[in-house]
Design a protein around this motif. Structure first.
Motif, PDB file in Angstrom:
ATOM      1  N   ALA A 101       0.520  -1.152  -0.064  1.00 17.04           N
ATOM      2  CA  ALA A 101      -0.091  -0.102   0.368  1.00 17.04           C
ATOM      3  C   ALA A 101       0.424   1.284  -0.036  1.00 17.04           C
ATOM      4  N   PHE A 102       1.852   1.266   0.569  1.00 12.06           N
ATOM      5  CA  PHE A 102       2.784   2.339   0.875  1.00 12.06           C
ATOM      6  C   PHE A 102       3.957   2.896  -0.515  1.00 12.06           C
ATOM      7  N   ASN A 103       4.389   1.133  -1.338  1.00 11.80           N
ATOM      8  CA  ASN A 103       4.936   1.776  -2.580  1.00 11.80           C
ATOM      9  C   ASN A 103       3.628   1.951  -3.610  1.00 11.80           C
ATOM     10  N   GLN A 104       1.984   1.562  -3.568  1.00  7.06           N
ATOM     11  CA  GLN A 104       1.391   2.338  -4.284  1.00  7.06           C
ATOM     12  C   GLN A 104       0.926   4.016  -4.139  1.00  7.06           C
ATOM     13  N   GLN A 105       1.392   4.617  -3.001  1.00  2.37           N
ATOM     14  CA  GLN A 105       1.030   6.105  -3.179  1.00  2.37           C
ATOM     15  C   GLN A 105       2.635   6.245  -2.834  1.00  2.37           C
ATOM     16  N   LEU A 106       3.655   6.015  -2.898  1.00  4.62           N
ATOM     17  CA  LEU A 106       4.708   6.341  -3.106  1.00  4.62           C
ATOM     18  C   LEU A 106       4.704   6.870  -4.647  1.00  4.62           C
TER      19      LEU A 106
END
Length: 298
Positions: A257-262
């Protein structure tokens, strides 16, 4: 990185904590060992609206300012990412760089937000996000650079003394370039490196170009300068230096989920807006071929 699997750059180390506070006593550790209700870390963070990050008090990557507020490229990017995930309360813990991954795996916080380089050794102990940024190397030298030392090969060929940070990758780069161990001083802080160059105890100090340019801006009266940026080599091969955020094994949902926003921050240009005050630019946005999988396997 050279001597420790966990360290990168250990300057401006403090053991005092900010926010959720640092390496820990039993109270903090026991409080952090369960996310509650059998939830994974991502679900627990979304339910509570709170996430805990660890930093190493290293400028400009993640540090406490003169007012005690935690800032820097990595915490500010992390806050933007977590806001996009619906998590608005970010608590901060400060530890020394070499304790960032051990404390993460001891559940003292949920994410390392410290600009940590992605290396195979670290990948064996933790999960990394997609690369957040890339950086080149540079040297801090006396103003005017009278010896014309511009990279690690020059350090070796001109037989000058070099300062590196304890446990940092730069020592490996230097020895690979032929710098004798006896010419390398290992120091613990950014200030010690600066003083060593000013006082002539070493001719040069090695760090990322971002770190050294920030250091010179913070010390405008110092008779030093930063060389042109360069890509280091190790064992004759160019080294790609890229930093990311770090998660516990098993926290793949949070990492993904972090990767998607990053990725959204990188693509929209918001990442540059957030990181620019800390000396980063569009040139530091990782190219598509710079992947965590590649960095973990090289």
């Amino acid at each position: 990185m050279a001597h420790s699997e966990w360290t990168r750059r250990e300057f401006l180390r403090r053991t005092a904590a900010v926010g959720a506070v640092a390496v820990g006593g039993p109270t903090l550790l026991s409080a952090c060992q369960s996310t509650g209700g059998g939830q994974n870390t991502l679900d627990a963070a979304r339910s509570s609206g709170t996430i805990r990050i660890g930093i190493a008090n290293e400028q400009p990557y993640g540090f406490a300012d003169s007012s005690g507020n935690v800032t820097g490229e990595a915490p500010e990017v992390a806050r933007a990412v977590f806001r996009g995930m619906g998590i608005n309360n970010v608590q901060n813990s400060v530890v020394t760089f070499d304790q960032l991954i051990p404390a993460l795996n001891a559940r003292q916080y949920d994410v390392v937000s410290a600009g940590m380089f992605i290396t195979p050794q670290r990948c064996s102990a933790a999960l990394f996000s997609n690369p957040d940024y890339t950086a080149l190397s540079a040297l801090l030298v006396p103003r005017g650079n009278p010896q014309q030392v511009n990279n690690f090969t020059d350090v070796a060929q001109k037989n000058v003394k070099l300062a590196v940070l304890s446990g940092a990758v730069e020592k490996g780069y230097a020895t690979s370039a032929g710098v004798p161990e006896g010419n390398i001083s290992t120091l613990d802080t950014q200030d010690s490196m600066l003083r060593s160059v000013i006082d002539g105890r070493v001719y040069a100090a090695a760090l990322t170009d971002i770190s050294l340019q920030w250091l010179v801006r913070q010390n405008p009266g110092a008779a030093v300068e930063v060389t042109q940026s360069f890509q280091p080599t190790e064992n004759g091969q160019p080294v790609i230096s890229a930093g990311g955020f770090v998660f516990r094994p098993g926290d793949e949902p949070l990492r993904d989920a972090f990767n998607q926003q990053l990725g959204s921050l990188h693509q929209s240009g918001d990442w540059v807006r957030i990181a620019e005050p800390f000396g980063f630019s569009a040139a530091n946005v990782p190219q598509p071929d710079v992947t965590t999988q590649r960095l973990c396997s090289t």
